[in-house]
Design an enzyme around this catalytic site. Structure first.
Site, short mmCIF file in Angstrom:
data_model
loop_
_atom_site.label_atom_id
_atom_site.label_comp_id
_atom_site.label_asym_id
_atom_site.label_seq_id
_atom_site.Cartn_x
_atom_site.Cartn_y
_atom_site.Cartn_z
N TRP A 1 -4.63 0.44 3.53
CA TRP A 1 -4.05 1.38 4.49
C TRP A 1 -3.87 0.72 5.85
O TRP A 1 -4.69 -0.10 6.27
CB TRP A 1 -4.97 2.60 4.59
CG TRP A 1 -4.39 3.74 5.35
CD1 TRP A 1 -3.65 4.76 4.85
CD2 TRP A 1 -4.51 3.99 6.76
NE1 TRP A 1 -3.29 5.62 5.86
CE2 TRP A 1 -3.81 5.18 7.04
CE3 TRP A 1 -5.12 3.31 7.82
CZ2 TRP A 1 -3.71 5.71 8.33
CZ3 TRP A 1 -5.03 3.85 9.10
CH2 TRP A 1 -4.33 5.04 9.34
N TRP B 1 -9.59 8.68 -2.24
CA TRP B 1 -10.01 7.89 -1.07
C TRP B 1 -11.37 7.22 -1.29
O TRP B 1 -11.72 6.29 -0.57
CB TRP B 1 -10.05 8.76 0.20
CG TRP B 1 -8.68 8.97 0.78
CD1 TRP B 1 -8.01 10.14 0.87
CD2 TRP B 1 -7.82 7.97 1.35
NE1 TRP B 1 -6.77 9.95 1.45
CE2 TRP B 1 -6.64 8.62 1.76
CE3 TRP B 1 -7.92 6.59 1.54
CZ2 TRP B 1 -5.58 7.94 2.36
CZ3 TRP B 1 -6.87 5.91 2.14
CH2 TRP B 1 -5.71 6.59 2.53
N ARG C 1 -2.80 17.85 11.23
CA ARG C 1 -1.74 17.05 10.59
C ARG C 1 -1.19 17.61 9.28
O ARG C 1 -1.71 18.55 8.73
CB ARG C 1 -2.27 15.64 10.34
CG ARG C 1 -3.51 15.58 9.47
CD ARG C 1 -3.89 14.12 9.21
NE ARG C 1 -5.08 14.00 8.40
CZ ARG C 1 -6.31 13.93 8.87
NH1 ARG C 1 -6.52 13.97 10.17
NH2 ARG C 1 -7.34 13.82 8.05
N ASP C 2 -0.17 16.93 8.81
CA ASP C 2 0.46 17.12 7.49
C ASP C 2 1.28 18.41 7.38
O ASP C 2 1.01 19.27 6.52
CB ASP C 2 -0.61 17.07 6.38
CG ASP C 2 -1.49 15.83 6.48
OD1 ASP C 2 -1.02 14.82 7.05
OD2 ASP C 2 -2.64 15.86 5.99
N ASN D 1 0.04 5.73 -0.13
CA ASN D 1 -0.77 6.90 -0.44
C ASN D 1 0.11 8.13 -0.58
O ASN D 1 1.06 8.08 -1.37
CB ASN D 1 -2.01 7.05 0.47
CG ASN D 1 -1.80 7.09 1.95
OD1 ASN D 1 -1.41 6.11 2.56
ND2 ASN D 1 -2.09 8.21 2.58
N ASP D 2 -0.16 9.21 0.11
CA ASP D 2 0.45 10.51 -0.19
C ASP D 2 1.97 10.52 -0.45
O ASP D 2 2.71 9.84 0.27
CB ASP D 2 0.26 11.48 0.98
CG ASP D 2 -1.12 11.47 1.56
OD1 ASP D 2 -2.00 10.82 1.01
OD2 ASP D 2 -1.30 12.14 2.59
N PHE E 1 2.59 9.80 9.79
CA PHE E 1 1.69 10.35 8.79
C PHE E 1 2.44 11.32 7.87
O PHE E 1 3.64 11.52 7.98
CB PHE E 1 0.51 11.06 9.49
CG PHE E 1 -0.68 10.15 9.72
CD1 PHE E 1 -0.55 8.77 9.79
CD2 PHE E 1 -1.96 10.69 9.87
CE1 PHE E 1 -1.66 7.95 9.99
CE2 PHE E 1 -3.07 9.89 10.07
CZ PHE E 1 -2.93 8.52 10.13
N GLU F 1 -6.64 18.60 4.34
CA GLU F 1 -5.45 17.79 4.59
C GLU F 1 -4.31 18.31 3.70
O GLU F 1 -4.55 18.97 2.68
CB GLU F 1 -5.70 16.32 4.21
CG GLU F 1 -6.87 15.68 4.95
CD GLU F 1 -7.04 14.19 4.62
OE1 GLU F 1 -7.19 13.41 5.55
OE2 GLU F 1 -7.05 13.83 3.44
N TRP G 1 0.80 -1.23 0.00
CA TRP G 1 0.00 0.00 0.00
C TRP G 1 0.83 1.29 0.00
O TRP G 1 1.77 1.43 0.79
CB TRP G 1 -0.91 0.02 1.23
CG TRP G 1 -1.59 1.35 1.40
CD1 TRP G 1 -1.19 2.39 2.19
CD2 TRP G 1 -2.76 1.80 0.72
NE1 TRP G 1 -2.05 3.45 2.05
CE2 TRP G 1 -3.03 3.12 1.15
CE3 TRP G 1 -3.62 1.22 -0.22
CZ2 TRP G 1 -4.11 3.86 0.69
CZ3 TRP G 1 -4.70 1.96 -0.68
CH2 TRP G 1 -4.93 3.26 -0.22
C1 FRU Z 1 -4.21 12.23 3.13
C2 FRU Z 1 -4.02 11.66 4.52
C3 FRU Z 1 -3.25 12.64 5.38
C4 FRU Z 1 -2.61 11.74 6.41
C5 FRU Z 1 -2.31 10.51 5.59
C6 FRU Z 1 -2.41 9.23 6.37
O1 FRU Z 1 -4.41 11.28 2.15
O2 FRU Z 1 -5.26 11.34 5.08
O3 FRU Z 1 -4.04 13.65 5.94
O4 FRU Z 1 -1.46 12.28 6.97
O5 FRU Z 1 -3.22 10.49 4.51
O6 FRU Z 1 -1.94 8.16 5.63
#
Ligand code: FRU
Length: 532
Positions: A84, A337, A190-191, A59-60, A116, A242, A57
């Site tokens: 995830w 998502w 976050r982020d 993602n970002d 994250f 985010e 997996w």
């Molecule tokens: C965006 C998100 C972020 C978070 C991450 C978790 O896709 O939801 O806000 O840090 O993915 O994997």
């Protein structure tokens, strides 16, 4: 002399072949890198020129930073599953943002939580004191997400932390004083994205806090002070905010400096699910002040999107690109998502978009952000065909490929007489009669992307529920489209990146036919297909 039984050798060879094919790619596998590449290239839907994780997996994109001739791409990674889970930072490097080398996992979850999304910078002046032997440290700034607190329904389970590396991102040490920004009681917190701001002589951090962003300042990346908030009254709030990004850009050809704030949100995107809106304004070292003209043109609740497709999310820009290069380089997560965890790929999930250069231009609609695919992609071109330029009063249908894997780039240039309602469509199809269509419709002055008949769609009722559309902003009578086609994605850059659409698809057999169709009056100028 012993007789060799060739049939046994053939059977052994065949069974070996099949065992390789079916074997999951795990860390324990002894197979060489080259063997793994062969397995990968045979996996249905594995992109040919887009970044994907070796397995499992993703993602970002995270921590994108350039240092000593290497573009670093870290990413949200769960190495134990194709859905995830406890987040790590995977890691890859590249010299051109097109071909990538996978490195070991950079950051693992720890007692403070999962790792994250976040960013990375080079601390040139060693403000943090983490430098070694006169070399500046690479610093990662990320959110720790504490899963137990999240489960219990507390509000304080996300906070910002840092880690540093003294060996070009290969190994990392987490700061003993983490978290550097504790949670004041905001559930989504976050982020962090960090830049050095020369004007205010400080590190500036932006991160998302549910329905707005927060700005913090620091002299050393360890001690942070809250500067201001932005966003409660601006843009769309149809989803959680985010992955923001804040950076200055010089308006093209004008020498004027403006600030751009990218803001991903989920759901609430332009065609459903995840999407990234943007704001243009000024940053005075404390506050982000939205540009008056931008605000006037797009009002408080009218959103301008970085990409109108469904599959470009959580994208941010690279840090520390040398001034001699001068570009603002961006990459996004090519999924949504709404369905990312159930897309029909087997050993891995998700890809990144192609890298793009973000350019600020003054237009008839005021300041707007353009995305240009990076010039390095031209290195993928293996052969080029010129599409017959022709005046076509009643439209045309031209075959650009009859039996060839459709992977490459199509550059179209045309004009449609005022009043004509011509639709121009680039159609990818296969022998299973599946097709994907992308193009421009003069009747609505919109670009469109239609994956409703493009193969596997049943895995999610949100995946192919409608034709995706995007507005045309330009008033230039000549329309230029640049479309990047991989086996499982299309990226449209219209009017030099003024309107962008990124969509993924999953045909049951690679598309091997490409056709250009116009259903009415049109003038096609010199157009090209570059095959990769
Ligand atoms: C965006 C998100 C972020 C978070 C991450 C978790 O896709 O939801 O806000 O840090 O993915 O994997």
């Amino acid at each position: 002399m012993q007789k060799i039984d060739y049939s046994i050798i053939v059977i052994l060879a065949i069974s070996l072949l099949f065992s390789c094919k079916n074997e999951p790619i795990t860390k324990e596998n002894k197979s060489t890198k080259a063997e793994k590449e062969i397995v990968k290239s045979k996996e249905p839907h594995r992109p040919t020129f887009h970044f994907t994780p070796p397995e499992k997996w993703m993602n970002d994109p995270n921590g994108m930073v350039y240092y000593e001739d290497e573009y670093h791409l870290f990413y949200q990674f769960y190495p134990d599953s194709t859905v995830w889970g406890p987040m790590h930072w995977g890691h890859a490097i590249s010299s051109d943002m097109v071909t990538w080398e996978h490195l070991s996992i950079a950051l693992y979850p720890d007692e403070l939580g999962y790792i994250f999304s976040g960013s990375a910078v080079i601390d040139w002046k060693n403000t943090s004191g983490f430098g070694k032997d006169g070399e500046p440290p690479m610093i990662a700034i990320f959110t720790h997400h504490e899963p137990e607190g999240a489960k219990k329904g507390t509000k304080t389970f996300q906070y910002q932390s840092i880690a540093y590396s003294n060996d070009k991102g290969r190994t990392w040490t987490k700061y003993a004083g983490n978290p550097v920004i504790p949670n004041p009681g905001i559930k989504d917190f976050r982020d962090p994205k960090v830049i050095w701001d020369d004007d205010s002589d400080q590190w500036v951090m932006v991160f998302a806090a549910w329905d707005h962003v927060k700005f913090y300042g620091s002299p050393n990346l360890k001690d942070w002070t809250h500067l201001s908030d932005f966003g409660k009254e601006w843009g769309t709030h149809a989803g959680v905010w985010e992955c923001p990004d804040l950076f200055p850009l010089i308006v093209k050809g004008k020498g004027e400096k403006k600030w751009v704030l990218l803001q991903s949100l989920n759901p609430g995107g332009p065609n459903g699910g995840s999407g990234t809106q943007y704001f243009i304004g000024d940053f005075d070292g404390k506050n982000f002040i939205i540009d008056g003209e931008f605000a006037e043109n797009f009002k408080q609740d009218t959103t301008v999107w970085l990409d109108y497709g469904r599959d470009n999310y959580a994208g941010v820009t690279w840090s520390d690109i040398p001034q001699s290069d001068g570009r603002k380089l961006f990459i996004g997560w090519m999924s949504n998502w709404d369905y990312a965890q159930i897309v029909p790929t087997e050993s891995w999930r998700s890809a990144m978009t192609v890298a793009r250069n973000l350019v600020l231009k003054r237009t008839n609609l005021g300041l707007m952000l353009f995305s240009e695919p990076v010039k390095e992609l031209a290195g993928l071109r293996k052969s080029t065909e010129v599409i017959d330029a022709s005046k076509a009063p009643d439209g045309f249908s031209v075959s650009l490929a009859a039996d060839k894997k459709v992977v490459g780039e199509v550059n179209l240039k045309f004009s449609i007489p005022k009043g004509a309602k011509t639709k121009i469509t680039l159609e990818l199809s296969n022998t299973k009669n599946e097709k994907y269509q992308i193009g421009y419709n003069a009747a609505t002055n919109e670009f469109f992307s239609d994956r409703r008949a493009a193969g596997k769609i049943a895995f999610s009722d949100k995946f192919a529920d409608k034709i995706h559309t995007a507005p045309r902003f330009s008033e230039n009578p000549i329309i230029e489209l640049q479309i990047f086609l991989d086996v499982a994605s299309a990226e449209l850059f219209a009017d030099k990146g003024w309107t962008v659409m990124t969509d993924i698809f999953f045909p049951n057999e690679d598309f091997n036919q490409l056709e250009l169709i116009a259903d009415g009056e049109i003038e096609l100028y010199k157009s090209k297909v570059h095959w990769y």
